[in-house]
Design an enzyme around this catalytic site. Sequence first.
Site, PDB file in Angstrom:
ATOM      1  N   ASP A   3       0.359  -0.954  -0.204  1.00 23.80           N
ATOM      2  CA  ASP A   3      -0.177   0.213   0.048  1.00 23.80           C
ATOM      3  C   ASP A   3       0.368   1.440   0.320  1.00 23.80           C
ATOM      4  OD1 ASP A   3      -2.578  -1.659   0.575  1.00 23.80           O
ATOM      5  OD2 ASP A   3      -1.757  -1.918   1.707  1.00 23.80           O
ATOM      6  N   HIS A  40      -4.768  -3.288   6.244  1.00 23.92           N
ATOM      7  CA  HIS A  40      -4.834  -3.903   5.048  1.00 23.92           C
ATOM      8  C   HIS A  40      -6.237  -4.012   4.349  1.00 23.92           C
ATOM      9  CE1 HIS A  40      -3.013  -4.807   1.869  1.00 23.92           C
ATOM     10  NE2 HIS A  40      -2.844  -5.926   1.278  1.00 23.92           N
TER      11      HIS A  40
END
Length: 328
Positions: free
Chosen positions: A159, A187
């Site tokens: 990410d 996440h």
Amino acid sequence: MAEPIRVVVTGAAGQIAYSLLYMIARGEVFGKEQSLILHLLDIPPMAGVLEGVVMELADCALPLLRKVVPTTDPLEGFKDVSAAFLVGAMPRKEGMERKDLLSANVKIFKVQGEALDKVAKKDVKVLVVGNPANTNALVCANYAPSIPRENFSAMTRLDQNRAAAQIASKFGAPISNVSNLIIWGNHSSTQYPDASHGKILIDNEWKNIVDAVGDNSYLEGPFVETVQKRGAAVISARKMSSAMSAAKAACDHMHDWWHGTAPGQFVSMGVFSDGSYGSPKDEEFIYEAKSKNILGNSVEKFSSVKLDLTGKELQEENKEAMSVLDSN
């Protein structure tokens, strides 16, 4: 050349591992002078594919790779390892909710935690890649009580890399010109990519990204949404989940954890929260490992709202995971 260390990769016959194993074995994680013994762990139905992976590693003729141990036995896979990449998990498919992954995956990470507890080195660094990564890391750590909790981490480097790529693209700049972006929270699609402490190199001068962009509506809207939904977008286009980029991120994550970050730079990792910034204490919550020293002890209102949202989701996910385990 240093004496070999043992490194295990689970899901070793899968797509992410196909890229990951080569990167590890050629020295991109532990260094060009660190020899390795690779343990490749997968489920019995994948044993034949695992043999092919072993053949390919041999055919790569990698100088650092001393030995390969393919196995379907967790106790053999985790024996004496110094680092573990827990990649193997039920993959997310198009249209699948994260909660759909929990039932199968928490059982996998319970078994792996028990094996780590029994046979791995006690200073082993355990990186959980398989989703839902934060909750899987929590489960794994709970079943490996003899290994310190700070030795477990969930991957959000993918990410962070995605966020950096978005900023670099906006400025038409090399990715190396972007640093210190932060990923907070679970996440999942509630994660919060935070550019407020990020820097970008423009005309040989490092500038704050917020000042350089000059558009909070972008940084609090399209930027955040693109990073949050990038995994789903890849699945939609590719009909499979991220593999090559996930492998690269796993290498980045473990490399910086193993060697440490350069002065003035920081990275995002899923670690057990100490309650900073209003995050849920003792949950597998993502924030930069040295954030208290770098960021202070408070965050702005927009960030606080985002942190609260992702923290609540993570708590609910963790409770559901534990209920699955309690019912078995």
